[in-house]
Design a protein around this motif. Structure first.
Motif, PDB file in Angstrom:
ATOM      1  N   ASP A   1       0.819  -1.218  -0.089  1.00  0.00           N
ATOM      2  CA  ASP A   1      -0.015  -0.024   0.057  1.00  0.00           C
ATOM      3  C   ASP A   1       1.082   1.146   0.022  1.00  0.00           C
ATOM      4  O   ASP A   1       0.624   2.190  -0.629  1.00  0.00           O
ATOM      5  N   SER A   2       1.995   1.182   0.838  1.00  0.00           N
ATOM      6  CA  SER A   2       2.863   2.291   0.770  1.00  0.00           C
ATOM      7  C   SER A   2       3.640   2.710  -0.571  1.00  0.00           C
ATOM      8  O   SER A   2       3.739   3.785  -1.026  1.00  0.00           O
ATOM      9  N   MET A   3       3.958   1.511  -1.311  1.00  0.00           N
ATOM     10  CA  MET A   3       4.414   1.866  -2.358  1.00  0.00           C
ATOM     11  C   MET A   3       3.491   2.053  -3.461  1.00  0.00           C
ATOM     12  O   MET A   3       3.902   3.076  -4.337  1.00  0.00           O
ATOM     13  N   GLU A   4       2.286   1.760  -3.374  1.00  0.00           N
ATOM     14  CA  GLU A   4       1.236   2.266  -4.438  1.00  0.00           C
ATOM     15  C   GLU A   4       1.014   3.639  -3.974  1.00  0.00           C
ATOM     16  O   GLU A   4       0.929   4.588  -5.248  1.00  0.00           O
ATOM     17  N   LYS A   5       0.977   4.090  -2.906  1.00  0.00           N
ATOM     18  CA  LYS A   5       0.632   5.729  -2.718  1.00  0.00           C
ATOM     19  C   LYS A   5       2.059   6.531  -3.402  1.00  0.00           C
ATOM     20  O   LYS A   5       1.941   7.553  -3.582  1.00  0.00           O
ATOM     21  N   GLN A   6       3.018   5.688  -2.918  1.00  0.00           N
ATOM     22  CA  GLN A   6       4.411   6.664  -3.362  1.00  0.00           C
ATOM     23  C   GLN A   6       4.463   6.452  -4.742  1.00  0.00           C
ATOM     24  O   GLN A   6       4.842   7.658  -5.405  1.00  0.00           O
ATOM     25  N   MET A   7       4.022   5.555  -5.498  1.00  0.00           N
ATOM     26  CA  MET A   7       3.699   5.898  -6.911  1.00  0.00           C
ATOM     27  C   MET A   7       2.820   6.693  -7.468  1.00  0.00           C
ATOM     28  O   MET A   7       3.024   7.440  -8.373  1.00  0.00           O
ATOM     29  N   ARG A   8       1.716   6.419  -6.843  1.00  0.00           N
ATOM     30  CA  ARG A   8       0.541   7.406  -7.120  1.00  0.00           C
ATOM     31  C   ARG A   8       1.142   9.032  -6.954  1.00  0.00           C
ATOM     32  O   ARG A   8       0.915  10.019  -7.905  1.00  0.00           O
ATOM     33  N   ALA A   9       1.736   9.308  -5.853  1.00  0.00           N
ATOM     34  CA  ALA A   9       2.197  10.803  -5.611  1.00  0.00           C
ATOM     35  C   ALA A   9       3.346  11.028  -6.550  1.00  0.00           C
ATOM     36  O   ALA A   9       3.196  12.306  -7.219  1.00  0.00           O
ATOM     37  N   GLU A  10       4.319  10.367  -6.982  1.00  0.00           N
ATOM     38  CA  GLU A  10       5.034  10.544  -8.002  1.00  0.00           C
ATOM     39  C   GLU A  10       4.467  10.517  -9.233  1.00  0.00           C
ATOM     40  O   GLU A  10       4.941  11.613 -10.066  1.00  0.00           O
ATOM     41  N   ARG A  11       3.705   9.991  -9.805  1.00  0.00           N
ATOM     42  CA  ARG A  11       2.790  10.157 -11.101  1.00  0.00           C
ATOM     43  C   ARG A  11       2.165  11.507 -11.027  1.00  0.00           C
ATOM     44  O   ARG A  11       1.843  12.388 -12.013  1.00  0.00           O
ATOM     45  N   ASP A  12       1.335  11.864  -9.631  1.00  0.00           N
ATOM     46  CA  ASP A  12       0.917  13.046  -9.886  1.00  0.00           C
ATOM     47  C   ASP A  12       1.512  14.122  -9.712  1.00  0.00           C
ATOM     48  O   ASP A  12       1.364  15.274 -10.335  1.00  0.00           O
ATOM     49  N   ARG A  13       2.912  13.970  -9.271  1.00  0.00           N
ATOM     50  CA  ARG A  13       3.942  15.169  -9.399  1.00  0.00           C
ATOM     51  C   ARG A  13       4.209  15.306 -10.894  1.00  0.00           C
ATOM     52  O   ARG A  13       4.536  16.439 -11.120  1.00  0.00           O
TER      53      ARG A  13
END
Length: 406
Positions: free
Chosen positions: A176-188
């Motif tokens: 879940d943390s990795m998915e959130k991190q990837m989602r934040a990176e893609r949003d950035r």
């Protein structure tokens, strides 16, 4: 009867014994298969593919070994990484038996031995890597596992040809943390791309507004120049007509009377002052109607006579610019501005900003060619305009001392 039955039983037993002896004597081995033969409990020889003959009741086949490459998949094993995270890893081993005798006599169960050796080696390798390196270093882990397993299983007569990590499953919280991190990176990245697009759009809009203002200013300047040239030509025509016409006092008085109603027009005018020149204008009209100002010959001395003379003015060299040519120049400037904006847009999207240039096959912005110059129409002949009335002479009462003029 009893003797005949006993003979049949003996014969039947002899036939059965002969069949058993033949079966134990002849051995057919399939291709890519080896059989280990023991004689009186000790290793005798290895049988390869084909037909072989054994000593019945002395030679015995101990094991049947498949020499083809085998694939075995081991269940997930929990492994701890260097950053204290537990991951489950599935492994797949590709191996082949090179020495059937060693595979039988050197280890009791080589499949179980390979599995345990894989688990221990995998824990040693993963224990020196963190989760990020574990997920991105599969080739390195596979090479290390294969090297250790091939070296350890060589004495067992087994060759490990390939080791693969089938799956690496981190804990659900870490996923879940990795998915959130990837989602934040893609949003950035999306926000950065959006900002770049807005920036480029603002730059192009500013460039377009700049070019449009320049073109409007040039068009306004051309229009003012043409208007000024036309006014100059009109002033020149009026100036020439006044000098050639020599207006009389009566004409000036009549025009003066025509202008008086325009002076009094308007809702804001509450009081109207009659100038003193009105009496002179009325006197001139009365003389014109009564004929008192005519000389002895009956002809007005100030009659409008066209002498044919042309007074040189400062507007002789003024020439009106062709409107069609000015319009063609304005269109050419607009086309060049559009081409510059298109070139700037292509240069920006193909450079360091990451936006792609126009796709192949798309037509570029066409630059319109200047319109052909329209033929200049001949100027119409000048029409004489009514002369402007000069200031009328002062009345006798306006002279100093109130004395009449001579």
């Amino acid at each position: 009867m009893s003797g005949v039955s006993a003979g049949l039983i003996v014969l039947l037993l002899l036939v059965i014994f002969a069949v058993v002896v033949i079966v134990r004597t002849i051995r057919i081995v399939p291709q890519q298969t080896s059989q280990i033969v023991e004689r009186l409990g000790r290793y005798s020889r290895t049988l390869d593919g084909g037909i072989h003959f054994l000593v019945p009741f002395v030679d015995k086949v101990r094991a049947n070994i498949d020499l083809r490459e085998q694939v075995v998949s081991f269940p997930p094993q929990p492994v701890i990484t260097s950053d204290n995270l537990v991951v489950n890893i599935d492994t797949v081993i590709y191996y082949a038996v090179n020495d059937a005798k060693a595979a039988v006599y050197e280890i009791a169960n080589f499949i179980q031995g390979i599995e345990q050796l894989t688990v221990t080696t995998l824990r040693n390798v993963i224990g020196s890597l963190d989760l990020e390196q574990t997920l991105t270093s599969r080739d390195q882990i596979n090479a290390q596992l294969r090297g250790v397993l091939d070296e350890a299983t060589g004495k067992w007569g087994i060759r490990v040809s390939r080791v693969e990590l089938k799956a690496i499953d981190p804990p659900h919280s870490v996923q879940d943390s990795m998915e959130k991190q990837m989602r934040a990176e893609r949003d950035r990245r999306a926000a950065i791309l959006t900002a770049e697009g807005v920036k480029q759009s603002a730059i192009l809009a500013a460039e377009g507004e700049k070019q449009s203002q320049i073109l409007r200013a040039e068009g306004s300047a051309q229009a003012r120049i043409l208007e000024a040239q036309g006014q100059a030509r009109a002033i020149q025509q009026v100036f020439d007509a006044i000098h050639r016409g020599k207006p009389t006092q009566r004409l000036l008085a009549y025009q003066y009377l025509q202008v008086l109603p325009q002076i009094a027009r308007g809702d804001a005018n509450k009081m109207w002052i009659v100038p003193s020149e009105l009496t002179d204008a009325l006197k001139g009209i009365g003389n014109a109607l009564g004929g008192t100002d005519q000389g002895p010959t009956g002809r007005d001395e100030d009659e409008w006579v066209d002498s044919g003379e042309r007074v040189p003015t400062a507007f002789e060299e003024t020439a009106l610019e062709d409107p069609a040519r000015a319009l063609a120049e304005a269109r050419g400037e607009a086309a060049r501005s559009s081409a510059e904006a298109e070139g700037h847009r292509k240069g920006v999207t193909g450079g360091t900003h990451g936006f792609p240039a126009d796709p192949p096959g798309m037509p570029s912005a066409a630059v319109p060619s200047p319109a052909p110059e329209a033929p200049v129409a001949p100027e119409p002949p000048a029409v004489p305009q009514p002369p402007v009335a000069p200031e009328p002479p002062a009345s006798p009462t306006d002279q100093p001392g109130g004395e009449p003029r001579p």
